[in-house]
Motif scaffolding. Structure first.
Motif, PDB file in Angstrom:
ATOM      1  N   ILE A 194      -0.450 -21.292  -9.530  1.00  0.00           N
ATOM      2  CA  ILE A 194      -0.572 -19.916 -10.031  1.00  0.00           C
ATOM      3  C   ILE A 194       0.633 -19.096  -9.578  1.00  0.00           C
ATOM      4  N   LEU A 230      -3.171  -5.296 -10.042  1.00  0.00           N
ATOM      5  CA  LEU A 230      -3.715  -5.630  -8.722  1.00  0.00           C
ATOM      6  C   LEU A 230      -3.839  -7.140  -8.531  1.00  0.00           C
ATOM      7  N   VAL A 231      -4.241  -7.841  -9.580  1.00  0.00           N
ATOM      8  CA  VAL A 231      -4.452  -9.284  -9.458  1.00  0.00           C
ATOM      9  C   VAL A 231      -3.117 -10.030  -9.427  1.00  0.00           C
ATOM     10  N   LEU A 246      -2.904  -6.851  -3.344  1.00  0.00           N
ATOM     11  CA  LEU A 246      -4.090  -6.967  -2.490  1.00  0.00           C
ATOM     12  C   LEU A 246      -3.996  -8.174  -1.571  1.00  0.00           C
ATOM     13  N   VAL A 247      -3.624  -9.290  -2.137  1.00  0.00           N
ATOM     14  CA  VAL A 247      -3.409 -10.513  -1.361  1.00  0.00           C
ATOM     15  C   VAL A 247      -1.968 -10.958  -1.623  1.00  0.00           C
ATOM     16  N   MET A 278       0.828  -1.207   0.000  1.00  0.00           N
ATOM     17  CA  MET A 278       0.000   0.000   0.000  1.00  0.00           C
ATOM     18  C   MET A 278       0.865   1.261   0.000  1.00  0.00           C
ATOM     19  N   ASN A 331      -7.546   0.613 -17.728  1.00  0.00           N
ATOM     20  CA  ASN A 331      -8.321  -0.188 -16.782  1.00  0.00           C
ATOM     21  C   ASN A 331      -7.830  -1.620 -16.733  1.00  0.00           C
ATOM     22  N   ALA A 332      -7.558  -2.172 -17.904  1.00  0.00           N
ATOM     23  CA  ALA A 332      -7.076  -3.550 -17.959  1.00  0.00           C
ATOM     24  C   ALA A 332      -5.728  -3.664 -17.258  1.00  0.00           C
ATOM     25  N   ARG A 379      -8.504   4.782 -21.965  1.00  0.00           N
ATOM     26  CA  ARG A 379      -9.349   4.365 -20.844  1.00  0.00           C
ATOM     27  C   ARG A 379      -9.420   2.846 -20.683  1.00  0.00           C
ATOM     28  N   GLY A 380      -9.773   2.174 -21.778  1.00  0.00           N
ATOM     29  CA  GLY A 380      -9.954   0.725 -21.705  1.00  0.00           C
ATOM     30  C   GLY A 380      -8.683   0.004 -21.319  1.00  0.00           C
ATOM     31  N   ALA A 395      -6.143  -3.457 -13.465  1.00  0.00           N
ATOM     32  CA  ALA A 395      -6.698  -4.714 -12.960  1.00  0.00           C
ATOM     33  C   ALA A 395      -5.617  -5.793 -12.946  1.00  0.00           C
TER      34      ALA A 395
END
Lengths: 265, 267
Positions: free
Chosen positions: B203, B187-188, B193-194, B70, B180-181, B176-177, B184
Motif C-alpha cells: 500500500i 486522512l487515510v 494519522l498514522v 498535526m 467529506n470524501a 457536503r458529500g 476522509a
C-alpha cells in the motif's frame, strides 16, 4: 399530554418540510448519502493499519476494538440526526440570526434543533451494526435477551453523553461569540473515545471519566459486553453519566439563551 | 502593479482573520490536547509491540511525524472548497469575476492571508510543542531550510485540492458529500494519522506516488528524518512540484468548464 401531542405533530410537519428542502438539491442529497458515512473511515483505517504492526493495544485485540468502534458509531447517531444544527450555532449567534428563535411559542431548543434533521447520519447504523456483528462473531459473543436489553440501555446513555458534549460546547457561543473552534475541539477529542481508556495515565483517565466523560461513549459500555468480569461498576455508571451530563448541557444552553442579548440588528 | 493588488487582498485577509483572536487560543488548546493524547496512544502502541522500533521507526520519530502533521493541518487549511460553494450558491461570485484580478488568484491570495496568520498563531507553537513532547533535540538547520519550501508546496497543493473539491458545487449545488470524501481520503492516504512507514509495504509504495502524501508525509519526513539532508528531500520536493503542476492545470480547465454552466440570477 396535549403538549406532547402538539410537539409530535409539529415534529412530523417540520421533518417533512426539511426533507423537501434537502431534496431540492437532489444530486447533493444522493452524493451525501453515499459519502457521509466515509467520515468514520480514516480513524477506522488507522486502527487497522496500527494492528498490522502490533498484536494488541494495551491488551485489547483488534476484534475487541472493532466492537468498541461499532458501538461508538451507533452512539454517535442520535447526535448526528437530532443535534446537527449545533454546528450552525456559532454563526447564528455571531450574525445575530439566532434572535428569531425567541419569537415563537415553542420550546427554544426544540425549535432550533428541528431546523436540521440530518437523515444522512443514519447511514452510520448499518456500518456500526456490521462492525459489531463481525466482532461478536469473531469473539463468540452470545446475544442473549438480557445482553441485548443491557446494550440498548447503555447505547441510549452513551448517546446522551455525545449529545451533551456537543450541545454544551456549542452553547458556549452565547458567551464567547465564536464557539466554532471549541466545537471542532470537542469533536476531535471525542474521537479518542474509541481507544481503551487504559492507555491513558491516571490523571487523564480521571478527566475522561468524570470531567469530559469520553469513557462512557464507547469503552466502558463495551467493557460490560466484552469483558464483564473485569468491567466492575463503571459500565453501569453510563446512564448516570448520560443523564447528568445531558442535564448539565441543557442548563448551559438555557442559561446561555437567557443571557444572550443579541447583536442589535 | 498586478502583484500589488493581490498583496492588498492578502493584507485584508490577515486583518479579517485577526478580528476574532480568541479562536486561535482554542485551536491551540485543541492541538495541545490532541498532542498529549497522541503521546499516550503512541507510547501504548510501542509498549504493545514490545519492540524498540516498528518499520525502522522508533517512538520519538513516529511521534514527531504525527506531531508535525498535526501542526501542518492547522497551517495549510484553506477552506477554499467552502468559500467556492458559498460564492456560487449566493451568486456573490460575480463580484470576484468582475474584478481585474484572476479568480483563482484572488482566492489564493485570501488563503495566503489566512495561512500567514495560522502559521504564526497555530503552526509554529504546535511544532515547538511536538518537539518538546517527543523528547528529541531540535532539527538541523539544513532540514529546517528544506522544510520551508516543502510546507509552502504542501500549502499550495492543499489549496488546489480544496479548490477542485469546491468545483463540485457546479454539478451538485452543494459540496457536503464530496468534501467529506476528500477529507476522509486525505486522512487515510496522506499519513496524517498514522505515518506511512507503518503501512504495509504494498500500500505504501502506491501512496508515495499520490498527491496526498505530499501534504503531510513529505514535509514531516524532511524535517524529522534528519541526517540525509538534500538527497532525501529532493525526491519529495520533485513529486510535490509535479503534482502542483498537474492539479493546477486540472483546476483551471475544470473551473472554466464549470463557469460556462453557471447561472446567477440578478442580485
Amino acid at each position: 399530554m396535549t403538549s406532547i401531542r402538539r410537539y409530535a405533530r409539529l415534529y412530523r410537519l417540520l421533518f417533512a418540510q426539511y426533507l423537501k428542502a434537502r431534496l431540492s438539491y437532489r444530486a447533493d442529497f444522493l452524493v451525501s448519502l453515499v459519502f457521509m458515512f466515509l467520515w468514520f473511515l480514516p480513524s477506522f483505517f488507522s486502527v487497522v493499519v496500527l494492528f498490522a504492526n502490533i498484536p494488541s493495544l494495551a491488551g485489547w485485540s483488534l476484534e475487541e476494538l472493532v466492537f468498541v468502534y461499532g458501538f461508538y458509531m451507533l452512539a454517535m447517531v442520535p447526535n448526528g440526526v437530532f443535534f446537527q444544527n449545533v454546528w450552525q450555532l456559532p454563526w447564528q449567534v455571531r450574525r445575530g440570526d439566532f434572535i428569531k428563535y425567541y419569537f415563537r411559542p415553542l420550546n427554544m431548543m426544540f425549535y432550533y434543533m428541528t431546523e436540521i434533521i440530518d437523515v444522512n447520519s443514519l447511514n452510520s447504523i448499518p456500518v456500526g451494526l456490521a462492525l459489531m456483528a463481525w466482532a461478536s462473531f469473531k469473539l463468540g459473543i452470545a446475544w442473549t435477551a438480557a445482553r441485548i436489553a443491557g446494550t440498548l440501555v447503555l447505547l441510549a446513555s452513551a448517546s446522551l453523553v455525545v449529545c451533551a458534549l456537543m450541545l454544551a460546547s456549542a452553547s458556549t457561543a452565547f458567551w464567547l461569540t465564536n464557539s466554532h473552534s471549541l466545537l471542532s475541539l470537542a469533536s476531535r477529542i471525542r474521537e479518542n473515545a474509541r481507544y481503551p481508556m487504559t492507555i491513558y495515565g491516571g490523571a487523564m483517565r480521571l478527566v475522561f471519566s468524570a470531567l469530559v466523560p469520553l469513557g462512557f461513549i464507547a469503552f466502558y459500555p463495551s467493557q460490560w459486553i466484552l469483558r464483564p468480569e473485569e468491567a466492575g461498576i463503571l459500565p453501569w455508571l453510563t446512564p448516570v453519566a448520560g443523564i447528568a451530563s445531558f442535564a448539565l448541557a441543557c442548563l448551559v444552553w438555557s442559561k446561555g439563551t437567557r443571557k444572550w442579548s443579541g447583536t442589535g440588528t | 502593479m498586478r502583484l500589488r493588488s493581490y498583496r492588498a487582498i492578502v493584507r485584508n485577509e490577515i486583518q479579517a482573520s485577526l478580528a476574532y483572536r480568541g479562536h486561535f487560543l482554542f485551536h491551540l488548546a485543541g492541538t495541545a490536547i490532541y498532542l498529549v493524547i497522541a503521546s499516550f496512544l503512541w507510547k501504548a502502541v510501542f509498549a504493545s509491540s514490545g519492540a524498540e522500533a516498528i518499520g525502522g521507526v522508533g517512538f520519538e520519530r513516529a511521534y514527531l511525524y504525527v506531531g508535525i502533521a498535526m501542526s501542518l493541518a492547522g497551517l495549510i487549511q484553506t477552506n477554499v472548497d467552502y468559500s467556492l460553494n458559498r460564492l456560487v450558491m449566493s451568486g456573490d461570485i460575480f463580484r470576484h469575476l468582475c474584478r481585474p484580478q484572476d479568480f483563482m488568484g484572488q482566492l489564493f491570495a485570501e488563503s495566503i492571508g489566512d495561512g500567514i496568520v495560522n502559521c504564526a498563531a497555530i503552526g509554529m507553537p504546535a511544532l515547538v510543542l511536538s518537539y518538546a513532547l517527543s523528547g528529541t533535540s531540535p532539527p538541523d538547520l539544513v532540514n529546517v531550510l528544506l522544510f520551508v519550501p516543502a510546507v509552502a508546496m504542501a500549502f499550495f497543493l492543499n489549496f488546489l485540492i480544496d479548490f477542485l473539491t469546491g468545483l463540485a458545487v457546479f454539478p451538485f449545488h452543494s459540496i457536503r458529500g464530496v468534501t467529506n470524501a476528500k477529507d476522509a481520503a486525505i486522512l487515510v492516504l496522506s499519513g496524517a494519522l498514522v505515518p506511512l512507514p507503518f503501512y504495509p509495504a504494498g500500500i505504501r509504495s502506491v501512496l508515495e506516488w499520490l498527491p496526498f502524501q505530499a501534504l503531510y508525509n513529505a514535509p514531516a519526513r524532511i524535517l524529522a528524518d534528519g541526517g540525509a539532508g538534500i538527497s532525501e528531500a529532493l525526491p519529495f520536493l520533485a513529486r510535490q512540484a509535479a503534482w502542483a503542476i498537474i492539479l493546477f492545470v486540472l483546476a483551471r480547465v475544470l473551473f472554466a468548464a464549470g463557469l460556462r454552466k453557471l447561472v446567477v440570477n440578478g442580485g
